[in-house]
Design a protein around this motif. Sequence first.
Motif, PDB file in Angstrom:
ATOM      1  N   ARG A 107       0.828  -1.201   0.000  1.00  0.00           N
ATOM      2  CA  ARG A 107       0.000   0.000   0.000  1.00  0.00           C
ATOM      3  C   ARG A 107       0.870   1.262   0.000  1.00  0.00           C
ATOM      4  N   HIS A 111       1.132   4.090  -2.805  1.00  0.00           N
ATOM      5  CA  HIS A 111       0.887   5.491  -2.444  1.00  0.00           C
ATOM      6  C   HIS A 111       1.950   6.389  -3.087  1.00  0.00           C
ATOM      7  N   HIS A 115       1.539   9.255  -6.083  1.00  0.00           N
ATOM      8  CA  HIS A 115       2.046  10.629  -5.993  1.00  0.00           C
ATOM      9  C   HIS A 115       2.861  10.974  -7.246  1.00  0.00           C
ATOM     10  N   ASP A 121      -2.904  14.107  -1.644  1.00  0.00           N
ATOM     11  CA  ASP A 121      -3.710  13.704  -0.484  1.00  0.00           C
ATOM     12  C   ASP A 121      -3.796  14.823   0.549  1.00  0.00           C
ATOM     13  N   MET A 130      -7.189   8.743  -3.361  1.00  0.00           N
ATOM     14  CA  MET A 130      -5.947   7.994  -3.151  1.00  0.00           C
ATOM     15  C   MET A 130      -6.253   6.638  -2.514  1.00  0.00           C
ATOM     16  N   ARG A 131      -7.075   6.613  -1.466  1.00  0.00           N
ATOM     17  CA  ARG A 131      -7.416   5.350  -0.782  1.00  0.00           C
ATOM     18  C   ARG A 131      -8.151   4.396  -1.719  1.00  0.00           C
ATOM     19  N   GLU A 134      -5.530   2.963  -4.087  1.00  0.00           N
ATOM     20  CA  GLU A 134      -4.685   1.993  -3.376  1.00  0.00           C
ATOM     21  C   GLU A 134      -5.427   0.669  -3.220  1.00  0.00           C
TER      22      GLU A 134
END
Length: 143
Positions: A107, A111, A115, A121, A130-131, A134
């Motif tokens: 994860r 992340h 980016h 975020d 973003m979550r 992921e």
Amino acid sequence: MTVIQFFSEELDFELKDENKYNSLLQNTITYEEFNIERISVVNTCVSRIIDINRDFLNHDYETDIITFPYTHPQGSQILEGDLFVSIPTVEFNAKTYAVSFEHELARVYLHGVLHLMGYNDKTDEEINTMRFKENFYLEKFFR
């Protein structure tokens, strides 16, 4: 040449099944329609992360990842950058969130790559995006 390289510095850490993480990141990047020029993933210790955070970002705190993207012409869809990952922080977060170390590390790597692709975020909406990404890529590509 497209390449993702994994390194360890300032701690004794060996990435188990490097190909599994490489595949996760490569597949995610391809799915998002980007190309890789070079991505270095540096697994390191908490004090190194704090030093980088303070020296380059003027933040004086611990975090699990710091991403340094290298720019290319806008719209080029080429990724190049460095990801610095605090392995002890990832271990702590895995315990805190009751997930395996491998899952949390995947994860965090994702992340950082997100980016590099330009996802942020800072706002609640950005955090939710973003979550979602992921979780989507972990489910789709991390086995």
